[in-house]
Design an enzyme around this catalytic site. Structure first.
Site, PDB file in Angstrom:
ATOM      1  N   ARG A  70      41.347  33.571  60.495  1.00 53.31           N
ATOM      2  CA  ARG A  70      40.802  33.971  59.567  1.00 53.31           C
ATOM      3  C   ARG A  70      40.772  35.663  59.721  1.00 53.31           C
ATOM      4  NH1 ARG A  70      35.390  35.412  58.932  1.00 53.31           N
ATOM      5  NH2 ARG A  70      34.760  33.824  60.645  1.00 53.31           N
ATOM      6  N   TYR A  88      44.202  37.739  32.026  1.00 46.95           N
ATOM      7  CA  TYR A  88      44.442  36.311  31.977  1.00 46.95           C
ATOM      8  C   TYR A  88      42.677  35.991  31.864  1.00 46.95           C
ATOM      9  CZ  TYR A  88      44.015  32.292  35.169  1.00 46.95           C
ATOM     10  OH  TYR A  88      43.783  30.838  35.843  1.00 46.95           O
ATOM     11  N   ASP A 105      47.019  44.318  37.155  1.00 51.84           N
ATOM     12  CA  ASP A 105      47.831  42.962  37.636  1.00 51.84           C
ATOM     13  C   ASP A 105      49.110  42.988  36.806  1.00 51.84           C
ATOM     14  OD1 ASP A 105      48.555  40.338  37.107  1.00 51.84           O
ATOM     15  OD2 ASP A 105      46.518  39.663  36.862  1.00 51.84           O
ATOM     16  N   LYS A 148      53.034  32.552  40.818  1.00 53.49           N
ATOM     17  CA  LYS A 148      53.845  32.593  39.838  1.00 53.49           C
ATOM     18  C   LYS A 148      55.275  33.048  40.332  1.00 53.49           C
ATOM     19  CE  LYS A 148      50.127  31.759  37.434  1.00 53.49           C
ATOM     20  NZ  LYS A 148      49.033  32.026  38.503  1.00 53.49           N
TER      21      LYS A 148
END
Length: 398
Positions: free
Chosen positions: A63, A116, A181, A206
């Site tokens: 992590r 989005y 973005d 994407k």
């Protein structure tokens, strides 16, 4: 050595040490924990990682650090012209980390619609204790408050493909950082940091992955913001799995040729959609009137791979077209090697307030297409057949 070309950086970034390691493909480190050996200095190493700093001697725990993920981050930073990049388990995890990191500067965010649907919902819900002011890109300065921590925009916008002048927004924002973005553009077509943005976000699921088989998100930025984002990632656990990091890194090597080829197909399809009698409107920056501020060539290096269009028959016609397609895949997401088509009002933007959807131009008759790598003539034959059938039925029942 002179600055390497984009295609060369896409292939070689994050792989600089492979020859010295004696391997051709980057190794995948799946360790969740790392033996610490002597305790001397390990506490300081832990502190450095927990504060968002780079690796010193020992990763300690997955992590905190993973070397496979770091390869992808370094490669993406090289493509965006950024000091560093920080990867997350999804695009929404990346956005959440940015909003939490920015929260130190205030509780107010200025944002521009459309974005989005998940982004819109997260900002508008108040879930993170933030207040949002939605405004037009030309009115950013008037929307700022003393506690404004961040300006958020998406260009090209999802799903209308509207383009926003990043430099103009940055100038209006003043000392307030701007997050862009740039998922639709990818680093192939746009580098927001070069126009003054503080951070650029990609849903790596994407185009960066490019094959519809890996999920992730990434933010490219300067070292100071990267440290803050890593602190949030460590605290919240929004990590990218190393196998996903490997696949995203691999995807970057073919990103330039995939984007440019898909863009070629998108231009072809947009021109034909714009002239079909069943289509009342087509959104694509490469069409006449699609780039009113002249940003292609100045901010973007091409119009991109996505198209949206509106059916003259509204929502019923959109449903009929979706049902009659045989080659295009009816599914959400974008940036894959195959062409995807979806209905924003029912899917990606369903969580957006209905009035906000309408004012943003997202109608019941709108469909969004992410063009893939198929032969554009085949894609058009499929679309034309569905459009013609829908129009014939509309005239029959109308």
């Amino acid at each position: 050595m002179k600055q390497l070309g984009f295609e060369t950086r896409a292939v070689h970034s994050g792989r600089e040490d492979l020859t010295s390691l004696g391997v051709h493909a980057p190794p995948i480190d799946l360790s969740t924990t790392y033996p610490v050996g002597s305790l001397g200095g390990i506490g300081e190493c832990f502190d450095a990682l927990a504060q968002g700093g780079p690796l010193r001697d020992n990763p300690i725990y997955a992590r905190l650090h993973n070397p496979t993920v770091v390869r992808f981050e370094k490669a993406l930073a090289a493509l965006e012209g950024a000091e560093e990049a920080v990867a997350f388990g999804s695009g929404m995890a990346a956005l959440t980390a940015v909003l939490l990191a920015a929260r130190q500067g205030g509780k107010h965010v200025v944002a521009c619609r459309p974005v989005y649907g998940g982004t819109d919902h997260l900002l508008d819900s108040g879930l993170l204790g933030l207040e949002v002011t939605w405004t037009h890109p030309h009115h950013i300065a008037q929307a700022l408050r003393p506690d404004t921590a961040l300006v958020v925009l998406e260009t090209p916008a999802n799903p209308t493909l509207a383009l926003i002048d990043i430099a103009r927004v940055v100038a209006q924002a003043g000392n307030v950082p701007v997050l862009v973005d740039s998922t639709f553009a990818t680093p192939v077509l746009q580098n927001p940091l070069a126009h003054g943005a503080a951070m650029v976000l990609h849903s790596a699921t994407k185009f960066l992955g490019g094959h519809g088989d890996v999920m992730g998100g990434v933010v490219a930025t300067n070292a100071a913001w990267a440290a803050r984002l890593r602190q949030v990632r460590i605290a919240t656990g929004g990590v990218l799995h190393p196998e996903a990091g490997y696949m995203l890194h691999r995807g970057l090597a073919t990103l330039p040729i995939r984007v440019r080829e898909a863009q070629r197909g998108a231009q072809f399809l947009a021109e034909r959609l714009a002239s079909h009698p069943a289509v009342s409107r087509t959104w694509y920056p490469g069409l006449a009137g699609g780039d009113p501020e002249g940003l292609i060539g100045r901010q973007m290096r091409g119009p991109g791979c996505l198209i949206s269009f509106e059916l003259a028959g509204g929502g019923r016609a959109a449903a009929r077209v979706m049902e009659r397609l045989e080659l295009l895949t009816p599914a959400v997401s974008l940036g894959s090697v195959d062409t995807l088509i979806q209905h924003p009002a029912s899917l990606t933007h369903r969580v957006v307030d209905a009035r906000a959807r309408e004012s943003s131009g997202i109608s019941e008759g709108m469909l969004r297409v992410s063009v893939g790598l198929e032969n554009p003539e085949d894609l058009w034959a499929d679309l034309q057949r569905a459009l013609d059938a829908s129009r014939s039925l509309e005239r029959l029942v109308g």
